[in-house]
Design a protein around this motif. Structure first.
Motif, short mmCIF file in Angstrom:
data_model
loop_
_atom_site.label_atom_id
_atom_site.label_comp_id
_atom_site.label_asym_id
_atom_site.label_seq_id
_atom_site.Cartn_x
_atom_site.Cartn_y
_atom_site.Cartn_z
N VAL A 46 0.85 -1.19 0.00
CA VAL A 46 0.00 0.00 0.00
C VAL A 46 0.89 1.23 0.00
O VAL A 46 2.04 1.20 0.45
CB VAL A 46 -0.94 0.04 1.23
CG1 VAL A 46 -1.92 -1.12 1.20
CG2 VAL A 46 -0.16 0.06 2.53
N ALA A 47 0.32 2.32 -0.52
CA ALA A 47 1.01 3.61 -0.50
C ALA A 47 0.04 4.69 -0.02
O ALA A 47 -1.13 4.69 -0.43
CB ALA A 47 1.54 3.96 -1.89
N GLU A 48 0.52 5.57 0.84
CA GLU A 48 -0.34 6.60 1.43
C GLU A 48 0.56 7.71 1.98
O GLU A 48 1.57 7.45 2.62
CB GLU A 48 -1.18 6.00 2.55
CG GLU A 48 -1.89 6.98 3.46
CD GLU A 48 -2.89 7.87 2.74
OE1 GLU A 48 -2.80 9.11 2.91
OE2 GLU A 48 -3.75 7.33 2.01
N VAL A 49 0.16 8.96 1.72
CA VAL A 49 0.99 10.09 2.15
C VAL A 49 0.79 10.43 3.62
O VAL A 49 1.66 11.06 4.22
CB VAL A 49 0.69 11.33 1.28
CG1 VAL A 49 1.08 11.08 -0.16
CG2 VAL A 49 -0.78 11.75 1.39
N LYS A 50 -0.33 10.03 4.23
CA LYS A 50 -0.57 10.33 5.63
C LYS A 50 0.01 9.22 6.50
O LYS A 50 -0.38 8.06 6.39
CB LYS A 50 -2.08 10.50 5.90
CG LYS A 50 -2.66 11.74 5.26
CD LYS A 50 -4.06 12.01 5.77
CE LYS A 50 -4.58 13.36 5.25
NZ LYS A 50 -5.94 13.66 5.78
N ASP A 51 0.91 9.60 7.39
CA ASP A 51 1.64 8.62 8.20
C ASP A 51 0.72 7.73 9.02
O ASP A 51 0.93 6.52 9.11
CB ASP A 51 2.62 9.34 9.13
CG ASP A 51 3.77 9.99 8.38
OD1 ASP A 51 4.01 9.60 7.22
OD2 ASP A 51 4.43 10.88 8.96
N ASP A 52 -0.27 8.32 9.69
CA ASP A 52 -1.13 7.52 10.57
C ASP A 52 -1.92 6.48 9.80
O ASP A 52 -2.04 5.33 10.24
CB ASP A 52 -2.06 8.43 11.38
CG ASP A 52 -2.92 9.34 10.51
OD1 ASP A 52 -2.56 9.56 9.33
OD2 ASP A 52 -3.94 9.84 11.01
N ARG A 53 -2.45 6.87 8.65
CA ARG A 53 -3.20 5.91 7.84
C ARG A 53 -2.30 4.79 7.33
O ARG A 53 -2.68 3.61 7.30
CB ARG A 53 -3.88 6.61 6.66
CG ARG A 53 -5.03 7.52 7.07
CD ARG A 53 -5.68 8.15 5.86
NE ARG A 53 -6.80 8.99 6.26
CZ ARG A 53 -7.53 9.72 5.40
NH1 ARG A 53 -7.24 9.68 4.10
NH2 ARG A 53 -8.53 10.46 5.85
N GLY B 270 4.42 -0.83 3.42
CA GLY B 270 3.78 0.45 3.16
C GLY B 270 4.79 1.49 2.74
O GLY B 270 5.94 1.49 3.22
N TYR B 271 4.37 2.39 1.85
CA TYR B 271 5.27 3.41 1.30
C TYR B 271 4.55 4.76 1.31
O TYR B 271 3.36 4.86 1.04
CB TYR B 271 5.67 3.06 -0.13
CG TYR B 271 6.45 1.77 -0.24
CD1 TYR B 271 7.83 1.76 -0.25
CD2 TYR B 271 5.78 0.54 -0.31
CE1 TYR B 271 8.55 0.57 -0.33
CE2 TYR B 271 6.47 -0.65 -0.39
CZ TYR B 271 7.86 -0.63 -0.41
OH TYR B 271 8.55 -1.82 -0.48
N ALA B 272 5.31 5.81 1.61
CA ALA B 272 4.76 7.16 1.61
C ALA B 272 4.68 7.73 0.20
O ALA B 272 4.02 8.74 -0.02
CB ALA B 272 5.61 8.07 2.49
N ASP B 273 5.34 7.08 -0.76
CA ASP B 273 5.38 7.55 -2.14
C ASP B 273 5.17 6.35 -3.07
O ASP B 273 5.87 5.35 -2.94
CB ASP B 273 6.72 8.22 -2.45
CG ASP B 273 6.82 8.67 -3.89
OD1 ASP B 273 7.37 7.92 -4.71
OD2 ASP B 273 6.30 9.76 -4.19
N TYR B 274 4.20 6.45 -3.99
CA TYR B 274 3.92 5.28 -4.82
C TYR B 274 5.01 5.00 -5.84
O TYR B 274 5.17 3.86 -6.28
CB TYR B 274 2.54 5.37 -5.48
CG TYR B 274 2.28 6.56 -6.40
CD1 TYR B 274 2.81 6.62 -7.68
CD2 TYR B 274 1.44 7.58 -5.99
CE1 TYR B 274 2.53 7.69 -8.52
CE2 TYR B 274 1.15 8.65 -6.82
CZ TYR B 274 1.70 8.70 -8.09
OH TYR B 274 1.42 9.76 -8.92
#
Length: 375
Positions: free
Chosen positions: A33-40, A52-56
């Motif tokens: 998964v990739a998501e810019v919001k840390d908590d999510r 998980g990655y902060a950048d796709y």
């Protein structure tokens, strides 16, 4: 095994993740998964046990050889940019509704996937609801005779707290209002069942919440067949969701599907009764836990079948584009305060436009793109 990666970990992403990670989609798994919001991002990686990655882009560079499909579950206004970016990695793309907020963005998405030789799937899960499947079969079999009218009603509750969850919610640039967001599936069903629309006249207002877009509206649609379509859509029901329904009236039959997720067959009456009719009312009474219904499971199973066995996609990019044309016409009619014909280019509608336009994609034209209005 077909491996999926999710881009965006918002509300709808949990539905996709539960199905993919829970083994409910045969031949599929959740890989990342990739998501810019840390908590999510932390919540998703912990709950589903995937990287998980902060950048796709970082995700694709690290795991691209282990990913077959990327599901774009971000804000509607970002669907085009993210789809175009991800198609370049040579991965099939699933994008949630609506596929984009502007017609040029949708056309660029189709071209990008066509050029990369990957499939583009647009999520329209309500087409998979069992009552809707039975209704579609009745329409295709001509059981209604001449169809007179089709009506969809979206009477849901979205309080201010819902819109305050994210700054993009309810904005014209990234989300739209009840038509573009909550009712887009229902607008799609109406067109899917009644055929090519000819004109639309719509009115809308923001009644109970503080957002830029509309929370309440109606649209009157005329179809090439002569049928009339009515869309009633609101998120101003209080205190909770009331219904998501569709009814089709014809010279030889009447069908109404209700519930809050177009899931419950309420009326199934035809002049010419068939041996299967008695069972339809009994078998078509699904009770989903939420407004998403059960359709995502059937939809994602079709995605996997299409990829693994070359089956036909339920809703590809071109099919998703059709309902976006109608959705765009609704917003243009609201902005112009007059009837709009479907072969048009938006002149003053602001849906999806208060942001930088998706960068031009220098790709060859889509060979199969049809029905695109002239500039």
């Amino acid at each position: 095994m077909t491996a999926f990666a999710l881009v965006g970990c918002g509300r709808i992403a949990k539905r996709h993740a539960d199905l993919l990670a829970g083994g409910q989609i045969k031949g599929a798994t959740l890989a990342a998964v990739a998501e810019v919001k840390d908590d999510r991002l932390r919540n998703f990686t912990r709950e589903y046990g995937v990287p998980g990655y902060a950048d796709y882009h970082a995700m694709m560079e690290a795991m691209g050889d282990r990913i077959d499909v990327v599901s774009v579950l971000t804000e509607s206004g970002n669907h085009a940019r993210h789809t175009i970016d991800l198609a370049r990695y040579g991965k099939h793309v699933v994008v949630e509704k609506p596929m984009a907020l502007t017609l040029p963005d949708a056309e660029a998405m189709i071209r990008a996937c066509d050029s990369a030789n990957v499939k583009l799937f647009v999520v329209k899960q309500n087409r998979c609801n069992l009552p809707v499947v039975r209704l579609r079969q009745a329409v295709a079999a001509g059981r209604f005779g001449k169809i007179v009218m089709g009506t969809v009603r979206v009477r849901w509750s979205r309080p201010q707290a819902y819109y305050d969850q994210d700054p993009w919610r309810g904005t014209l640039a990234m989300d739209g209002g009840v038509f573009a967001n909550q009712a887009s599936h229902h607008v799609d069903l109406l067109e899917w069942l009644l055929g090519e629309p000819d004109t639309v006249f719509a009115k809308a207002r923001t009644a109970l919440v503080d957002i830029e877009a509309e929370d309440t509206g109606v649209a009157l649609i005329t179809f090439a067949s002569g049928a009339i379509g009515v869309v009633e859509a609101t998120t101003a029901v209080r205190p909770k969701d009331l219904e998501g329904s569709i009814s089709i009236l014809g010279e030889r039959g009447t069908v109404e599907i209700g519930g809050f997720a177009v899931n419950e067959m309420k009326t199934w009456n035809f002049v010419d009764q068939g041996p299967e009719d008695e069972a339809v009312l009994r078998e078509c009474r699904e009770t989903p836990p939420d407004v998403y219904g059960f359709g995502h499971k059937h939809y994602l199973n079709n995605v996997v079948d299409s990829i693994q066995h070359g089956g036909r996609a339920l809703v590809d990019g071109l099919e998703g584009y059709k309902s976006l044309v109608l959705l765009s016409a609704i917003y243009e009619s609201i902005a112009q305060e007059q009837e709009v014909r479907l072969r048009f280019r938006p002149r003053i509608s602001r849906l999806g436009l208060e942001r930088p336009v998706a960068p031009p994609v220098l790709l060859p034209p889509v060979r199969r793109l049809v029905g695109v209005p002239a500039a």
